[in-house]
Write an enzyme that holds these catalytic residues in place. Structure first.
Site, PDB file in Angstrom:
ATOM      1  N   GLU A   1     -14.201  -0.114  15.310  1.00  0.00           N
ATOM      2  CA  GLU A   1     -13.820  -1.377  15.949  1.00  0.00           C
ATOM      3  C   GLU A   1     -13.537  -1.222  17.433  1.00  0.00           C
ATOM      4  O   GLU A   1     -13.629  -2.173  18.192  1.00  0.00           O
ATOM      5  CB  GLU A   1     -12.545  -1.929  15.281  1.00  0.00           C
ATOM      6  CG  GLU A   1     -12.752  -2.375  13.855  1.00  0.00           C
ATOM      7  CD  GLU A   1     -11.435  -2.601  13.110  1.00  0.00           C
ATOM      8  OE1 GLU A   1     -10.407  -2.845  13.762  1.00  0.00           O
ATOM      9  OE2 GLU A   1     -11.457  -2.533  11.864  1.00  0.00           O
TER      10      GLU A   1
ATOM     11  N   ASN B   1      -9.627   7.170  10.419  1.00  0.00           N
ATOM     12  CA  ASN B   1      -9.274   8.567  10.202  1.00  0.00           C
ATOM     13  C   ASN B   1     -10.067   9.078   8.989  1.00  0.00           C
ATOM     14  O   ASN B   1     -10.614  10.156   8.998  1.00  0.00           O
ATOM     15  CB  ASN B   1      -7.771   8.706  10.024  1.00  0.00           C
ATOM     16  CG  ASN B   1      -7.338  10.141  10.192  1.00  0.00           C
ATOM     17  OD1 ASN B   1      -7.942  10.904  10.962  1.00  0.00           O
ATOM     18  ND2 ASN B   1      -6.340  10.541   9.450  1.00  0.00           N
ATOM     19  N   GLY B   2     -10.159   8.243   7.956  1.00  0.00           N
ATOM     20  CA  GLY B   2     -11.119   8.484   6.884  1.00  0.00           C
ATOM     21  C   GLY B   2     -12.384   7.702   7.223  1.00  0.00           C
ATOM     22  O   GLY B   2     -12.301   6.653   7.851  1.00  0.00           O
TER      23      GLY B   2
ATOM     24  N   HIS C   1     -17.403   2.370   7.827  1.00  0.00           N
ATOM     25  CA  HIS C   1     -15.953   2.347   8.023  1.00  0.00           C
ATOM     26  C   HIS C   1     -15.576   3.657   8.702  1.00  0.00           C
ATOM     27  O   HIS C   1     -15.593   4.715   8.073  1.00  0.00           O
ATOM     28  CB  HIS C   1     -15.227   2.182   6.684  1.00  0.00           C
ATOM     29  CG  HIS C   1     -13.733   2.180   6.827  1.00  0.00           C
ATOM     30  ND1 HIS C   1     -12.958   1.063   6.616  1.00  0.00           N
ATOM     31  CD2 HIS C   1     -12.872   3.153   7.203  1.00  0.00           C
ATOM     32  CE1 HIS C   1     -11.689   1.357   6.843  1.00  0.00           C
ATOM     33  NE2 HIS C   1     -11.613   2.624   7.200  1.00  0.00           N
TER      34      HIS C   1
ATOM     35  N   GLY D   1     -10.702   1.996  12.715  1.00  0.00           N
ATOM     36  CA  GLY D   1     -10.132   2.234  14.048  1.00  0.00           C
ATOM     37  C   GLY D   1     -11.160   2.671  15.086  1.00  0.00           C
ATOM     38  O   GLY D   1     -11.158   2.186  16.221  1.00  0.00           O
TER      39      GLY D   1
ATOM     40  N   HIS E   1     -12.714   3.165  -0.003  1.00  0.00           N
ATOM     41  CA  HIS E   1     -12.747   2.136   1.057  1.00  0.00           C
ATOM     42  C   HIS E   1     -13.464   0.872   0.571  1.00  0.00           C
ATOM     43  O   HIS E   1     -13.979   0.106   1.375  1.00  0.00           O
ATOM     44  CB  HIS E   1     -13.492   2.617   2.326  1.00  0.00           C
ATOM     45  CG  HIS E   1     -12.775   3.670   3.115  1.00  0.00           C
ATOM     46  ND1 HIS E   1     -13.463   4.643   3.794  1.00  0.00           N
ATOM     47  CD2 HIS E   1     -11.477   3.905   3.356  1.00  0.00           C
ATOM     48  CE1 HIS E   1     -12.606   5.430   4.420  1.00  0.00           C
ATOM     49  NE2 HIS E   1     -11.377   5.007   4.155  1.00  0.00           N
TER      50      HIS E   1
ATOM     51  N   GLU F   1      -8.291  -5.345   4.865  1.00  0.00           N
ATOM     52  CA  GLU F   1      -8.159  -5.084   3.427  1.00  0.00           C
ATOM     53  C   GLU F   1      -7.005  -5.879   2.824  1.00  0.00           C
ATOM     54  O   GLU F   1      -7.086  -6.360   1.700  1.00  0.00           O
ATOM     55  CB  GLU F   1      -7.941  -3.589   3.190  1.00  0.00           C
ATOM     56  CG  GLU F   1      -9.161  -2.767   3.568  1.00  0.00           C
ATOM     57  CD  GLU F   1      -8.847  -1.298   3.756  1.00  0.00           C
ATOM     58  OE1 GLU F   1      -8.921  -0.559   2.777  1.00  0.00           O
ATOM     59  OE2 GLU F   1      -8.540  -0.893   4.891  1.00  0.00           O
TER      60      GLU F   1
ATOM     61  N   ARG G   1      -2.585  -2.100  -3.402  1.00  0.00           N
ATOM     62  CA  ARG G   1      -3.789  -1.307  -3.208  1.00  0.00           C
ATOM     63  C   ARG G   1      -3.683  -0.111  -4.146  1.00  0.00           C
ATOM     64  O   ARG G   1      -2.701   0.636  -4.090  1.00  0.00           O
ATOM     65  CB  ARG G   1      -3.866  -0.830  -1.767  1.00  0.00           C
ATOM     66  CG  ARG G   1      -5.019   0.097  -1.559  1.00  0.00           C
ATOM     67  CD  ARG G   1      -5.062   0.631  -0.163  1.00  0.00           C
ATOM     68  NE  ARG G   1      -6.242   1.458  -0.027  1.00  0.00           N
ATOM     69  CZ  ARG G   1      -6.299   2.502   0.777  1.00  0.00           C
ATOM     70  NH1 ARG G   1      -5.266   2.842   1.505  1.00  0.00           N
ATOM     71  NH2 ARG G   1      -7.400   3.190   0.863  1.00  0.00           N
TER      72      ARG G   1
ATOM     73  N   ASN H   1       0.879  -1.168   0.000  1.00  0.00           N
ATOM     74  CA  ASN H   1       0.000   0.000   0.000  1.00  0.00           C
ATOM     75  C   ASN H   1       0.919   1.221   0.000  1.00  0.00           C
ATOM     76  O   ASN H   1       1.448   1.604   1.042  1.00  0.00           O
ATOM     77  CB  ASN H   1      -0.880  -0.055   1.254  1.00  0.00           C
ATOM     78  CG  ASN H   1      -1.840   1.113   1.329  1.00  0.00           C
ATOM     79  OD1 ASN H   1      -1.781   2.033   0.513  1.00  0.00           O
ATOM     80  ND2 ASN H   1      -2.722   1.087   2.308  1.00  0.00           N
TER      81      ASN H   1
HETATM   82  P1  AMP Z   1      -7.804   4.032  11.316  1.00  0.00           P
HETATM   83  O1  AMP Z   1      -7.660   5.148  10.313  1.00  0.00           O
HETATM   84  O2  AMP Z   1      -8.767   2.983  10.892  1.00  0.00           O
HETATM   85  O3  AMP Z   1      -6.491   3.485  11.804  1.00  0.00           O
HETATM   86  O4  AMP Z   1      -8.482   4.696  12.615  1.00  0.00           O
HETATM   87  C1  AMP Z   1      -7.876   5.733  13.326  1.00  0.00           C
HETATM   88  C2  AMP Z   1      -8.875   6.332  14.295  1.00  0.00           C
HETATM   89  O5  AMP Z   1      -9.324   5.311  15.197  1.00  0.00           O
HETATM   90  C3  AMP Z   1      -8.297   7.453  15.145  1.00  0.00           C
HETATM   91  O6  AMP Z   1      -9.223   8.510  15.223  1.00  0.00           O
HETATM   92  C4  AMP Z   1      -8.135   6.773  16.497  1.00  0.00           C
HETATM   93  O7  AMP Z   1      -8.212   7.683  17.556  1.00  0.00           O
HETATM   94  C5  AMP Z   1      -9.340   5.860  16.503  1.00  0.00           C
HETATM   95  N1  AMP Z   1      -9.234   4.870  17.562  1.00  0.00           N
HETATM   96  C6  AMP Z   1      -8.335   3.867  17.704  1.00  0.00           C
HETATM   97  N2  AMP Z   1      -8.529   3.220  18.897  1.00  0.00           N
HETATM   98  C7  AMP Z   1      -9.580   3.829  19.493  1.00  0.00           C
HETATM   99  C8  AMP Z   1     -10.265   3.660  20.740  1.00  0.00           C
HETATM  100  N3  AMP Z   1      -9.913   2.693  21.589  1.00  0.00           N
HETATM  101  N4  AMP Z   1     -11.295   4.483  21.014  1.00  0.00           N
HETATM  102  C9  AMP Z   1     -11.660   5.446  20.161  1.00  0.00           C
HETATM  103  N5  AMP Z   1     -11.055   5.674  18.986  1.00  0.00           N
HETATM  104  C10 AMP Z   1     -10.017   4.892  18.652  1.00  0.00           C
END
Ligand code: AMP
Length: 415
Positions: free
Chosen positions: A344, A220-221, A217, A341, A189, A396, A99, A7
């Site tokens: 989940e 961050n995005g 999903h 993130g 996504h 992914e 990707r 990626n």
């Molecule tokens: P990603 O882009 O899928 O890696 O997701 C990143 C986002 O997930 C960020 O805003 C993180 O703060 C959030 N995140 C990760 N762990 C947690 C958690 N335990 N509680 C709330 N948000 C989380």
């Protein structure tokens, strides 16, 4: 087959080495051999390498470009030091899966990369000027390092959403803009939405045709997808990933007239306003603090910070509105599935999004919701809730690896 999943971003690469085989897919015997992240490529890069069953290593390395970075990954994977017994030499890497962010209207499935496919990915640069060039660099680098004979596949973020009907993908703009410039909703996504829809039907023991879900999903995005009969029939991201839900740094839906208004009031060019909507809006824009949901939740909890609370509230409110509109568009669904993130890991955000949806049949189970964090997959609604809710961690890379195997073997893909 051992698949190297790449990626590639403009100055970073995420990679995984995955052993998977089409014949074994039903048995779920895929094995993740290693993963890693290389940041700040172009100078003193920061590298994290993690071989399965070992402690992660963090180091720095002088990596002048993407090619040097790909060479570095492969040298490490084949070295004795990495301890990956399945990969002793370059010959043990059987294919590469990339990707690729934008496949336009041409790529409706994952494909084996040929010169013609590479040209097709280049043709989409207009639509993803930041992402596709980086993806192309990764493909060319892998070809140079591993040889033109090694099969490589492209797995597109947009492909899963190519099933959207016209009424969902066309904007109400003069039609000739679509004809001339292909201005339409593409959605992103896609690999993530497709993976969680696939896991959902595995968990429920139902067929693809019986899969009617809304997938959220939230990372961050962030994006939502309406999946009916296994097909994506609507999605929240548009021509670019800027549209739709509130995200870490992106505004999501806004009145388009704001661009000109802000431009005039703040003395910014339209380009600068677009950057502001992509990089300084969303959670960070509202809170003035951070784009990180975990930190915002802590700030709201510990310091009762008003703008942190507001950012969380607006984020959840927008997601709730999308659930409602997709239920109406689809004529109902069986479940809402959370991933990414935030989706989940945050019972609090999930509860806020589902709050007040009992009238349409969604009854969250508090204990189950609280228990599903850190990669725990499963049902979070009450038994018998008319609209169920699930947490399904996305993967992914696994789907990219499997699509790569299918592309190499010429096995038709089922999206
Ligand atoms: P990603 O882009 O899928 O890696 O997701 C990143 C986002 O997930 C960020 O805003 C993180 O703060 C959030 N995140 C990760 N762990 C947690 C958690 N335990 N509680 C709330 N948000 C989380």
């Amino acid at each position: 087959m051992n698949i190297l999943v790449l990626n590639c971003g403009s100055s970073s690469i995420r990679f995984q080495l995955i052993e998977t085989d089409v014949e074994q897919i039903a048995g779920n015997t895929d094995r993740r051999l290693a993963r890693g992240h290389l940041e700040r490529i172009g100078g003193e890069a920061v590298v994290t390498l993690h071989a399965n069953g070992r402690e992660p290593e963090r180091l720095t390395a002088q990596l002048r470009d993407v090619r040097a970075a790909v060479e570095f990954i492969i040298r490490w994977a084949c070295s004795e030091a990495s301890g990956i017994s399945e990969v002793q030499s370059v010959a043990d890497i059987h294919a590469v899966g990339h990707r690729v962010v934008h496949g336009g209207e041409r790529f409706t499935h994952s494909v084996l990369i040929t010169d013609d496919v590479l040209r097709g990915i280049k043709d989409c640069i207009d639509l993803a000027p930041l992402h596709n060039p980086a993806n192309i660099k990764g493909i060319v680098a892998a070809r140079e390092v591993l040889g033109a004979g090694l099969p490589q596949a492209a797995v597109f973020d947009t492909a899963f959403h190519q099933s959207l009907p016209e009424r969902a993908f066309l904007y109400a703009l003069p039609y000739q803009f679509y004809r001339r410039h292909r201005i339409r909703r593409y959605g992103f996504h896609g690999t993530s939405h497709r993976y969680v829809a696939y896991r959902y039907r595995q968990l429920r023991g139902i067929s693809r045709e019986e899969t009617n879900v809304i997938t959220l999903h939230l990372g961050n995005g962030c994006s939502a997808a309406a999946i009916r009969g296994g097909d994506s029939v609507d999605t929240s991201m548009g021509l670019t990933p800027l549209e739709g839900l509130v995200m870490g740094t992106r505004s999501g839906d806004i009145d388009p007239a704001i661009v000109d208004f802000v431009s005039a009031k703040e003395g910014l060019s339209p380009q600068e306003v677009e950057t502001l909507l992509n990089k300084q809006s969303g959670l960070i824009g509202i809170s003035g603090l951070t784009n990180d949901m975990r930190e915002l939740l802590a700030e709201a909890r510990e310091n009762n910070d008003r703008r942190a609370r507001l950012a969380i509230e607006i984020f959840c409110y927008r997601a709730k509105k999308y659930i409602g509109s997709y239920l109406a568009a689809m004529g109902g669904a069986d479940a809402v599935v959370f991933t990414g993130g935030i989706g989940e890991n945050s019972p609090e955000v999930r509860a806020l999004i589902c709050d007040g949806l009992v009238w349409l049949g969604l009854e969250l189970d508090e204990a189950r919701n609280a228990a599903h964090t850190q990669g725990r997959e499963g049902l979070i609604s009450l038994e018998g809730s008319r609209l169920a809710a699930y947490v399904i961690p996305t993967d992914e890379e696994l789907l990219i690896a499997r699509d790569t195997v299918r592309s190499v073997r010429g096995i038709p893909q089922r999206f």
